[in-house]
Design a protein around this motif. Sequence first.
Motif, PDB file in Angstrom:
ATOM      1  N   GLY A  39       0.771  -1.206  -0.174  1.00  0.00           N
ATOM      2  CA  GLY A  39       0.051   0.099   0.199  1.00  0.00           C
ATOM      3  C   GLY A  39       0.829   1.200   0.000  1.00  0.00           C
ATOM      4  N   LYS A  40       1.965   1.387  -0.332  1.00  0.00           N
ATOM      5  CA  LYS A  40       2.965   2.235  -0.317  1.00  0.00           C
ATOM      6  C   LYS A  40       2.719   3.588  -1.211  1.00  0.00           C
ATOM      7  CE  LYS A  40       6.780   0.055  -0.703  1.00  0.00           C
ATOM      8  NZ  LYS A  40       6.544  -1.185  -1.027  1.00  0.00           N
ATOM      9  N   THR A  41       2.425   2.952  -2.333  1.00  0.00           N
ATOM     10  CA  THR A  41       2.299   3.990  -3.236  1.00  0.00           C
ATOM     11  C   THR A  41       1.040   4.611  -3.142  1.00  0.00           C
ATOM     12  OG1 THR A  41       3.855   2.931  -5.100  1.00  0.00           O
ATOM     13  CG2 THR A  41       2.076   4.326  -5.843  1.00  0.00           C
ATOM     14  N   ALA A  46      -2.327   9.203  -1.990  1.00  0.00           N
ATOM     15  CA  ALA A  46      -3.255  10.030  -1.105  1.00  0.00           C
ATOM     16  C   ALA A  46      -2.631  11.393  -0.629  1.00  0.00           C
ATOM     17  CB  ALA A  46      -3.728   9.203   0.144  1.00  0.00           C
ATOM     18  N   ILE A  47      -1.246  11.366  -0.290  1.00  0.00           N
ATOM     19  CA  ILE A  47      -0.706  12.657   0.228  1.00  0.00           C
ATOM     20  C   ILE A  47      -0.651  13.534  -0.786  1.00  0.00           C
ATOM     21  CG2 ILE A  47       1.632  13.349   1.049  1.00  0.00           C
ATOM     22  CD1 ILE A  47       1.889  10.816   2.282  1.00  0.00           C
ATOM     23  N   SER A  48      -0.468  13.165  -2.131  1.00  0.00           N
ATOM     24  CA  SER A  48      -0.371  14.145  -3.244  1.00  0.00           C
ATOM     25  C   SER A  48      -1.472  14.441  -3.845  1.00  0.00           C
ATOM     26  CB  SER A  48       0.745  13.576  -4.151  1.00  0.00           C
ATOM     27  OG  SER A  48       2.111  13.322  -3.856  1.00  0.00           O
ATOM     28  N   GLY A  49      -2.581  13.879  -3.548  1.00  0.00           N
ATOM     29  CA  GLY A  49      -3.960  14.368  -3.909  1.00  0.00           C
ATOM     30  C   GLY A  49      -4.299  13.524  -5.208  1.00  0.00           C
ATOM     31  N   VAL A  79       6.140  17.746  -2.790  1.00  0.00           N
ATOM     32  CA  VAL A  79       6.692  17.209  -4.201  1.00  0.00           C
ATOM     33  C   VAL A  79       7.075  15.938  -4.246  1.00  0.00           C
ATOM     34  CG1 VAL A  79       8.257  17.731  -6.284  1.00  0.00           C
ATOM     35  CG2 VAL A  79       7.439  19.672  -4.657  1.00  0.00           C
ATOM     36  N   GLN A  80       6.600  15.201  -5.345  1.00  0.00           N
ATOM     37  CA  GLN A  80       6.892  13.686  -5.307  1.00  0.00           C
ATOM     38  C   GLN A  80       7.710  13.387  -6.399  1.00  0.00           C
ATOM     39  OE1 GLN A  80       4.361   9.329  -5.571  1.00  0.00           O
ATOM     40  NE2 GLN A  80       3.358  11.315  -4.813  1.00  0.00           N
ATOM     41  N   VAL A  81       8.822  12.491  -6.393  1.00  0.00           N
ATOM     42  CA  VAL A  81       9.485  11.992  -7.364  1.00  0.00           C
ATOM     43  C   VAL A  81       8.901  10.617  -7.621  1.00  0.00           C
ATOM     44  CG1 VAL A  81      11.738  11.210  -8.093  1.00  0.00           C
ATOM     45  CG2 VAL A  81      11.661  13.105  -6.579  1.00  0.00           C
ATOM     46  N   PRO A  82       8.158  10.551  -8.632  1.00  0.00           N
ATOM     47  CA  PRO A  82       7.443   9.084  -8.816  1.00  0.00           C
ATOM     48  C   PRO A  82       8.100   7.856  -8.970  1.00  0.00           C
ATOM     49  CG  PRO A  82       7.071  10.615 -10.593  1.00  0.00           C
ATOM     50  CD  PRO A  82       7.826  11.405  -9.841  1.00  0.00           C
ATOM     51  N   GLU A  83       7.363   6.981  -8.748  1.00  0.00           N
ATOM     52  CA  GLU A  83       7.918   5.533  -9.215  1.00  0.00           C
ATOM     53  C   GLU A  83       7.863   5.578 -10.757  1.00  0.00           C
ATOM     54  OE1 GLU A  83       7.069   0.707  -8.899  1.00  0.00           O
ATOM     55  OE2 GLU A  83       5.866   2.128  -7.690  1.00  0.00           O
ATOM     56  N   CYS A 151      11.276  22.154  -7.857  1.00  0.00           N
ATOM     57  CA  CYS A 151       9.865  22.719  -7.499  1.00  0.00           C
ATOM     58  C   CYS A 151       9.909  23.529  -6.179  1.00  0.00           C
ATOM     59  CB  CYS A 151       8.785  21.831  -7.374  1.00  0.00           C
ATOM     60  SG  CYS A 151       7.095  22.343  -7.114  1.00  0.00           S
ATOM     61  N   CYS A 152      11.324  23.631  -5.525  1.00  0.00           N
ATOM     62  CA  CYS A 152      11.636  23.835  -4.333  1.00  0.00           C
ATOM     63  C   CYS A 152      10.860  23.307  -3.368  1.00  0.00           C
ATOM     64  CB  CYS A 152      11.412  25.502  -4.171  1.00  0.00           C
ATOM     65  SG  CYS A 152      12.337  26.378  -5.680  1.00  0.00           S
ATOM     66  N   PRO A 153      10.899  22.320  -3.015  1.00  0.00           N
ATOM     67  CA  PRO A 153       9.952  21.287  -2.094  1.00  0.00           C
ATOM     68  C   PRO A 153      10.476  21.573  -0.613  1.00  0.00           C
ATOM     69  CG  PRO A 153      11.614  19.894  -2.654  1.00  0.00           C
ATOM     70  CD  PRO A 153      11.878  21.111  -3.877  1.00  0.00           C
ATOM     71  N   LYS A 154       9.387  21.730   0.275  1.00  0.00           N
ATOM     72  CA  LYS A 154       9.486  21.672   1.688  1.00  0.00           C
ATOM     73  C   LYS A 154       9.591  20.109   2.065  1.00  0.00           C
ATOM     74  CE  LYS A 154       6.952  25.864   2.640  1.00  0.00           C
ATOM     75  NZ  LYS A 154       5.727  26.295   3.307  1.00  0.00           N
ATOM     76  N   LEU A 155       8.896  19.359   1.483  1.00  0.00           N
ATOM     77  CA  LEU A 155       8.967  17.940   1.708  1.00  0.00           C
ATOM     78  C   LEU A 155       8.986  17.157   0.414  1.00  0.00           C
ATOM     79  CD1 LEU A 155       8.485  15.332   3.377  1.00  0.00           C
ATOM     80  CD2 LEU A 155       5.968  15.563   3.204  1.00  0.00           C
ATOM     81  N   LEU A 156      10.114  16.518   0.154  1.00  0.00           N
ATOM     82  CA  LEU A 156      10.397  15.726  -1.026  1.00  0.00           C
ATOM     83  C   LEU A 156      10.025  14.264  -0.880  1.00  0.00           C
ATOM     84  CD1 LEU A 156      11.319  16.089  -4.044  1.00  0.00           C
ATOM     85  CD2 LEU A 156      13.658  15.825  -3.366  1.00  0.00           C
ATOM     86  N   ILE A 157       9.145  13.580  -1.704  1.00  0.00           N
ATOM     87  CA  ILE A 157       8.807  12.307  -1.367  1.00  0.00           C
ATOM     88  C   ILE A 157       9.252  11.535  -2.554  1.00  0.00           C
ATOM     89  CG2 ILE A 157       6.733  10.534  -1.310  1.00  0.00           C
ATOM     90  CD1 ILE A 157       5.056  13.115  -0.368  1.00  0.00           C
ATOM     91  N   PHE A 158      10.092  10.420  -2.116  1.00  0.00           N
ATOM     92  CA  PHE A 158      10.508   9.484  -3.352  1.00  0.00           C
ATOM     93  C   PHE A 158      10.034   8.130  -3.217  1.00  0.00           C
ATOM     94  CE2 PHE A 158      14.149  12.437  -1.874  1.00  0.00           C
ATOM     95  CZ  PHE A 158      14.837  12.557  -3.410  1.00  0.00           C
ATOM     96  N   ASP A 159       9.498   7.752  -4.453  1.00  0.00           N
ATOM     97  CA  ASP A 159       8.813   6.642  -4.445  1.00  0.00           C
ATOM     98  C   ASP A 159       9.669   5.632  -5.463  1.00  0.00           C
ATOM     99  OD1 ASP A 159       6.720   4.817  -4.509  1.00  0.00           O
ATOM    100  OD2 ASP A 159       5.523   5.433  -5.901  1.00  0.00           O
ATOM    101  N   GLU A 160      10.296   4.479  -4.527  1.00  0.00           N
ATOM    102  CA  GLU A 160      10.997   3.543  -5.125  1.00  0.00           C
ATOM    103  C   GLU A 160      12.083   4.117  -6.016  1.00  0.00           C
ATOM    104  OE1 GLU A 160      10.846   0.754  -4.003  1.00  0.00           O
ATOM    105  OE2 GLU A 160       8.709   0.338  -3.304  1.00  0.00           O
ATOM    106  N   PRO A 161      13.039   5.001  -5.652  1.00  0.00           N
ATOM    107  CA  PRO A 161      14.113   5.605  -6.399  1.00  0.00           C
ATOM    108  C   PRO A 161      14.825   4.367  -7.224  1.00  0.00           C
ATOM    109  CG  PRO A 161      14.502   6.371  -4.221  1.00  0.00           C
ATOM    110  CD  PRO A 161      13.281   5.440  -4.167  1.00  0.00           C
TER     111      PRO A 161
END
Length: 234
Positions: A39-41, A46-49, A79-83, A151-161
């Motif tokens: 359920g990680k992705t 959900a976090i990214s809308g 901001v998300q760096v997507p899988e 995108c000058c993130p405050k929170l950068l989310i990495f999905d399976e980099p």
Amino acid sequence: MLEIKDLYVNYGNLQIIQGVSMTVKDGEMISLVGSNGAGKTTLLKAISGLKKINSGSIVFDGVDLTKLNPSKIAEHGVVQVPEGRKLFPDMSVQENLELGSYLKGPKQKRKDTLEYVYNMMPDLKVKAKQSAGSLSGGQQQMVAIGRGLMCCPKLLIFDEPSIGLSPLLTDIMFDIIEKVKKDGVTIMLVEQNVQNALKLADRGYVLEQGIISMEGKASDLLQDENLKKAYLGM
């Protein structure tokens, strides 16, 4: 900074996220680990809308993200760096990077941020005019990370980099993530490479079948016998 409380997310009648609660504090790095299908992705969407929630809350810097669309969430610095990178292969490396700075605030800082990205990942500057699709998998992942930083993130989310990368390129990727952390960006890392993910993190969460089964200091989780057996083959 980010606080998730009692979150439930369904796909149709199938309950994927089941009462998840977790926090990411300003300036820290947390790792969310778990097997495929945990359920990680879905949680990241959900976090990214990108996925509507059924119940619970997702609050970032006092703002309820569940009431915002993805672009507004990005404006708030999530901001998300997507899988799978999700690049535009026929566009140049620099064009892909600049797409990360389309919002008003980041756009004003585009020149300086682009220089920062090129200094961090000089391979990208050398290949700036090449099409993104012509790059190796590791270089494409660098472009995806660079686009997120634009995108000058405050929170950068990495999905399976590290997915699809060789062990050598995986090490390089984690080195880049560590540099981003040292530069003060708050990070949420979702990763199947449990050992590397927890070595970098301040704290960690283990997600199993949509439920947080373990949490704590990353160093403590690495020493946990159950986690070693389940994810490290020890």
